[in-house]
Motif scaffolding. Structure first.
Motif, PDB file in Angstrom:
ATOM      1  N   LEU A 112       5.165  46.093  55.660  1.00 37.13           N
ATOM      2  CA  LEU A 112       4.924  44.556  55.713  1.00 37.13           C
ATOM      3  C   LEU A 112       4.991  44.040  54.720  1.00 37.13           C
ATOM      4  O   LEU A 112       5.700  42.815  54.797  1.00 37.13           O
ATOM      5  N   GLU A 113       4.960  44.351  53.523  1.00 31.97           N
ATOM      6  CA  GLU A 113       5.234  43.525  52.124  1.00 31.97           C
ATOM      7  C   GLU A 113       6.870  43.342  52.065  1.00 31.97           C
ATOM      8  O   GLU A 113       7.084  42.273  51.385  1.00 31.97           O
ATOM      9  N   SER A 114       7.675  44.082  52.612  1.00 29.42           N
ATOM     10  CA  SER A 114       8.874  43.867  52.706  1.00 29.42           C
ATOM     11  C   SER A 114       9.549  43.112  53.849  1.00 29.42           C
ATOM     12  O   SER A 114      10.624  42.650  54.156  1.00 29.42           O
ATOM     13  N   GLY A 115       8.541  42.399  54.728  1.00 28.08           N
ATOM     14  CA  GLY A 115       8.814  41.645  55.897  1.00 28.08           C
ATOM     15  C   GLY A 115       9.206  42.654  57.115  1.00 28.08           C
ATOM     16  O   GLY A 115       9.756  41.947  58.059  1.00 28.08           O
ATOM     17  N   ARG A 116       8.849  43.978  57.130  1.00 26.17           N
ATOM     18  CA  ARG A 116       9.424  44.954  58.231  1.00 26.17           C
ATOM     19  C   ARG A 116       8.204  45.150  58.985  1.00 26.17           C
ATOM     20  O   ARG A 116       6.870  45.074  58.273  1.00 26.17           O
ATOM     21  N   ARG A 123       8.757  37.397  57.750  1.00 31.49           N
ATOM     22  CA  ARG A 123       9.386  37.037  56.687  1.00 31.49           C
ATOM     23  C   ARG A 123       9.198  35.536  56.146  1.00 31.49           C
ATOM     24  O   ARG A 123       9.342  35.072  55.353  1.00 31.49           O
ATOM     25  N   ARG A 124       8.744  34.654  57.201  1.00 33.70           N
ATOM     26  CA  ARG A 124       8.322  33.330  56.882  1.00 33.70           C
ATOM     27  C   ARG A 124       7.269  33.047  56.005  1.00 33.70           C
ATOM     28  O   ARG A 124       6.919  32.010  55.359  1.00 33.70           O
ATOM     29  N   HIS A 125       6.341  33.968  56.045  1.00 36.19           N
ATOM     30  CA  HIS A 125       4.995  34.002  55.464  1.00 36.19           C
ATOM     31  C   HIS A 125       4.525  35.028  54.412  1.00 36.19           C
ATOM     32  O   HIS A 125       3.841  34.735  53.512  1.00 36.19           O
ATOM     33  N   VAL A 126       5.144  36.309  54.380  1.00 36.21           N
ATOM     34  CA  VAL A 126       4.856  37.215  53.341  1.00 36.21           C
ATOM     35  C   VAL A 126       5.011  36.689  51.977  1.00 36.21           C
ATOM     36  O   VAL A 126       6.304  36.417  51.589  1.00 36.21           O
ATOM     37  N   ALA A 127       3.872  37.018  51.059  1.00 33.94           N
ATOM     38  CA  ALA A 127       4.316  36.531  49.613  1.00 33.94           C
ATOM     39  C   ALA A 127       5.384  37.391  49.109  1.00 33.94           C
ATOM     40  O   ALA A 127       5.321  38.847  49.190  1.00 33.94           O
ATOM     41  N   GLY A 128       6.171  36.840  48.095  1.00 31.03           N
ATOM     42  CA  GLY A 128       7.170  37.746  47.223  1.00 31.03           C
ATOM     43  C   GLY A 128       8.593  37.657  48.118  1.00 31.03           C
ATOM     44  O   GLY A 128       9.566  38.161  47.573  1.00 31.03           O
ATOM     45  N   ILE A 129       8.734  37.389  49.433  1.00 27.89           N
ATOM     46  CA  ILE A 129       9.845  37.050  50.146  1.00 27.89           C
ATOM     47  C   ILE A 129      10.578  35.857  49.882  1.00 27.89           C
ATOM     48  O   ILE A 129       9.706  34.724  49.993  1.00 27.89           O
ATOM     49  N   GLU A 130      11.561  35.622  49.585  1.00 26.10           N
ATOM     50  CA  GLU A 130      12.362  34.342  49.157  1.00 26.10           C
ATOM     51  C   GLU A 130      12.345  33.393  50.495  1.00 26.10           C
ATOM     52  O   GLU A 130      12.786  33.659  51.288  1.00 26.10           O
ATOM     53  N   GLY A 131      11.852  32.197  50.138  1.00 27.57           N
ATOM     54  CA  GLY A 131      11.775  31.201  51.010  1.00 27.57           C
ATOM     55  C   GLY A 131      10.475  31.232  51.989  1.00 27.57           C
ATOM     56  O   GLY A 131      10.370  30.483  52.897  1.00 27.57           O
ATOM     57  N   SER A 132       9.503  32.059  51.686  1.00 28.36           N
ATOM     58  CA  SER A 132       8.417  32.271  52.554  1.00 28.36           C
ATOM     59  C   SER A 132       7.431  31.364  52.081  1.00 28.36           C
ATOM     60  O   SER A 132       7.403  30.721  50.911  1.00 28.36           O
ATOM     61  N   SER A 133       6.427  31.030  52.722  1.00 28.63           N
ATOM     62  CA  SER A 133       5.156  30.377  52.328  1.00 28.63           C
ATOM     63  C   SER A 133       4.227  30.983  51.330  1.00 28.63           C
ATOM     64  O   SER A 133       3.711  30.246  50.869  1.00 28.63           O
ATOM     65  N   GLY A 134       4.433  32.392  51.405  1.00 26.90           N
ATOM     66  CA  GLY A 134       3.482  33.058  50.526  1.00 26.90           C
ATOM     67  C   GLY A 134       2.050  33.206  51.200  1.00 26.90           C
ATOM     68  O   GLY A 134       1.155  33.549  50.411  1.00 26.90           O
ATOM     69  N   ARG A 135       1.642  32.611  52.298  1.00 24.19           N
ATOM     70  CA  ARG A 135       0.291  32.615  52.591  1.00 24.19           C
ATOM     71  C   ARG A 135      -0.128  33.893  52.928  1.00 24.19           C
ATOM     72  O   ARG A 135      -1.452  34.058  53.190  1.00 24.19           O
ATOM     73  N   LEU A 136       0.625  35.019  53.321  1.00 21.54           N
ATOM     74  CA  LEU A 136       0.277  36.113  53.781  1.00 21.54           C
ATOM     75  C   LEU A 136       0.487  37.495  52.773  1.00 21.54           C
ATOM     76  O   LEU A 136       1.622  37.711  52.310  1.00 21.54           O
ATOM     77  N   ARG A 137      -0.445  38.185  52.460  1.00 21.34           N
ATOM     78  CA  ARG A 137      -0.477  39.245  51.364  1.00 21.34           C
ATOM     79  C   ARG A 137      -1.143  40.351  52.200  1.00 21.34           C
ATOM     80  O   ARG A 137      -1.993  40.285  53.075  1.00 21.34           O
ATOM     81  N   PHE A 138      -0.808  41.542  51.554  1.00 16.57           N
ATOM     82  CA  PHE A 138      -1.649  42.862  51.996  1.00 16.57           C
ATOM     83  C   PHE A 138      -2.132  43.614  50.936  1.00 16.57           C
ATOM     84  O   PHE A 138      -1.735  43.389  49.935  1.00 16.57           O
ATOM     85  N   THR A 139      -3.190  44.560  51.351  1.00 18.57           N
ATOM     86  CA  THR A 139      -3.874  45.165  50.302  1.00 18.57           C
ATOM     87  C   THR A 139      -4.233  46.553  51.168  1.00 18.57           C
ATOM     88  O   THR A 139      -4.569  46.541  52.177  1.00 18.57           O
ATOM     89  N   THR A 140      -4.952  47.476  50.194  1.00 21.96           N
ATOM     90  CA  THR A 140      -5.585  48.636  50.682  1.00 21.96           C
ATOM     91  C   THR A 140      -6.963  48.617  50.200  1.00 21.96           C
ATOM     92  O   THR A 140      -7.693  49.714  50.548  1.00 21.96           O
ATOM     93  N   GLU A 141      -7.587  47.572  49.455  1.00 19.82           N
ATOM     94  CA  GLU A 141      -8.858  47.661  48.603  1.00 19.82           C
ATOM     95  C   GLU A 141      -9.638  46.700  49.735  1.00 19.82           C
ATOM     96  O   GLU A 141      -9.550  45.689  49.906  1.00 19.82           O
ATOM     97  N   TRP A 142     -10.837  47.460  50.080  1.00 18.50           N
ATOM     98  CA  TRP A 142     -11.975  46.809  50.789  1.00 18.50           C
ATOM     99  C   TRP A 142     -12.657  45.686  49.958  1.00 18.50           C
ATOM    100  O   TRP A 142     -13.049  44.595  50.505  1.00 18.50           O
ATOM    101  N   SER A 143     -12.919  45.789  48.683  1.00 20.50           N
ATOM    102  CA  SER A 143     -13.561  44.927  48.093  1.00 20.50           C
ATOM    103  C   SER A 143     -12.567  43.659  47.677  1.00 20.50           C
ATOM    104  O   SER A 143     -13.120  42.702  47.742  1.00 20.50           O
ATOM    105  N   GLU A 144     -11.450  43.777  47.686  1.00 24.49           N
ATOM    106  CA  GLU A 144     -10.395  42.466  47.630  1.00 24.49           C
ATOM    107  C   GLU A 144     -10.471  41.671  48.818  1.00 24.49           C
ATOM    108  O   GLU A 144     -10.680  40.461  48.871  1.00 24.49           O
ATOM    109  N   VAL A 145     -10.564  42.447  50.008  1.00 21.18           N
ATOM    110  CA  VAL A 145     -10.839  41.843  51.303  1.00 21.18           C
ATOM    111  C   VAL A 145     -12.096  40.956  51.258  1.00 21.18           C
ATOM    112  O   VAL A 145     -11.946  39.794  51.869  1.00 21.18           O
ATOM    113  N   ALA A 146     -13.044  41.685  51.089  1.00 19.51           N
ATOM    114  CA  ALA A 146     -14.519  41.050  51.012  1.00 19.51           C
ATOM    115  C   ALA A 146     -14.507  39.917  50.303  1.00 19.51           C
ATOM    116  O   ALA A 146     -15.062  38.893  50.597  1.00 19.51           O
TER     117      ALA A 146
END
Length: 446
Positions: free
Chosen positions: A41-45, A58-81
């Motif tokens: 998902l972090e690669s836009g797939r 691809r329009r929103h995932v952070a780190g993809i050129e030209g994206s809004s950067g509004r969407l990120r992903f994690t595996t950490e519950w504490s970060e989500v909370a």
């Protein structure tokens, strides 16, 4: 201050919901416990095929050129909370092994893992399809586990996504249903869905049990409609009627409508079959099993259609599949998806293979998933290759590509120009004019 949204579970529902929330302008953090899924998902797939979803990512995932950067992903519950104000739980609720009942273990685990880290006011929103009564139980469990206690609330917001139309259904839903216990929870969800509501989407506020029942009730009604027209097809066969014309005629009645009235080999996928079975199981637990006994017959009609397709194919090739080459067009349970879960098309292909037929399958998007599920079947890289030297061709998933095939060219490739339409989606006149013997379920032979 703008709301921050998290999405727990990044499967079919979660990935779509996360991308759509970013499209609506929110900062979004998605969580999954499978690192490989997060990396994808972090690669836009995406781990599944859904029209328009990768473009949205691809329009929103952070780190993809030209994206809004509004969407990120994690595996950490504490970060989500720590990040989120509103947490959407979008994990799977499969059918229990050997039972009709729903497996709640994924939802329970996600809710508990999240709750342990919630130390500030927040709203947890269940989107998974669950048996009625679970929201009440989960609300109590969250209040018990969350460090913020009663400042963490639960709401229930069922999803109504159609595979193949998931992006459209999320951004422009035909209704939004929220089960809430407070004005604060309703207000937060009205803020989340402000854009579609402004566009005219109805916003239905209910209690917990009603919100839980909406999805299963809707799916039960759709399953009933499909099995009804398939039952009519079973009557049309001996009576000499045409189920396609019958469906057209009754579909003009605005009380009935034309949708979901195409007779064929029935429904499959990850929702309708398991949802109606879980509904029956839950009704039994509530002492209301008599209310849903009709769903048992709906399920039975649906499963019977697969065997009837196999019987039709066997009769068409002379009574035995031994030594016969069978082309199967379609592997997914529906078009515009790569989902082969409980696929009627693959079930029919597998049954024919077990009865001695040499089966070759082609599907525009579902080949990899089909190979994993049925590795003993043969697979072709095009419809033409699948049909080459076939004694019978079965059309079992109504992809547009199959409606646009050239019957003349295919007829020259097949050993026998014999076509069985298991979806009533092809034009008999066109195929017969090209020299094919054409049969479809519930329709006259000529």
């Amino acid at each position: 201050m703008a709301l921050k949204i998290t999405v727990i579970g990044t499967g079919y529902l979660g990935a779509t919901h996360a991308a759509a929330m970013a499209e609506l302008g929110f900062e979004v953090l998605g969580l999954d416990v499978v690192p490989e899924k997060i990396a994808l998902l972090e690669s836009g797939r995406t781990p599944m095929y859904e029209p328009g979803l990768e473009e949205l990512l691809r329009r929103h995932v952070a780190g993809i050129e030209g994206s809004s950067g509004r969407l990120r992903f994690t595996t950490e519950w504490s970060e989500v909370a720590e990040f989120g104000d509103v947490h959407f739980v979008c994990v799977n609720t499969p059918q229990k092994q050997g039972e009709y009942a729903c497996d709640m273990s994924y939802v329970d685990s996600a809710m508990e893992s999240l709750a342990k880290h919630l130390d500030k006011p927040s709203l947890v929103v269940g989107k998974s399809t669950v048996p009625v009564g679970n929201a009440e139980r989960l609300a109590a469990r969250i209040a018990e586990l969350a460090p913020a206690g009663s400042e963490v609330e639960l709401a229930w917001n069922p999803e109504f996504l159609r595979e193949g139309f998931a992006v459209q259904d999320t951004l422009h839903p035909d209704r939004i249903v929220v089960g809430v216990r407070s004005e604060r929870a309703e207000k937060l969800l009205r803020e989340v869905y402000a854009t579609p509501v402004t566009e005219g989407t109805p916003f239905v506020v209910t209690d917990f049990p009603t919100a839980e029942l909406v999805k299963t009730a809707a799916n039960s009604f759709l399953a009933t409609k499909i099995s009804f027209i398939n039952a009519m097809a079973e009557v049309c066969e001996p009576a000499g009627g045409d189920v396609v014309k019958l469906a057209e005629a009754i579909g003009y009645d605005e009380r009935i409508g034309p949708k979901f009235l195409r007779a064929g080999i029935g429904f499959g996928g990850g929702c309708l079959p398991k949802d109606i079975r879980a509904f029956m199981a839950r009704a039994g637990e509530l002492g209301a099993d008599q209310a849903l006994t009709f769903l048992r017959e709906i399920d039975s009609i649906n499963m019977r259609r697969r065997g009837q397709m196999v019987d039709m194919a066997r009769d068409a090739v002379g009574g035995s599949f031994l030594g016969k080459r069978v082309a199967v067009l379609g592997a997914t349970f529906k078009p515009d998806s790569d989902d082969v879960r409980d696929s009627p098309a693959l079930n029919v292909a597998g049954q024919i293979h077990l009865q001695g037929g040499q089966v070759t399958v082609y599907d525009p998007k579902g080949m990899d998933n089909a190979r994993r599920l049925f590795p003993t079947l043969a697979y072709a890289d095009s419809a033409a290759a699948a049909v080459r030297d076939a004694h019978v061709v079965l059309h079992l998933t109504e992809w547009r590509e199959f409606r646009e095939l050239d019957p003349v060219a295919l007829g020259e490739a097949a050993a026998e120009p014999l076509l069985l339409d298991g979806r009533n989606a092809l034009d008999p006149a066109v195929w017969r004019a090209a020299g094919w013997t054409f049969r479809a379920m519930g329709r006259p032979t000529a």
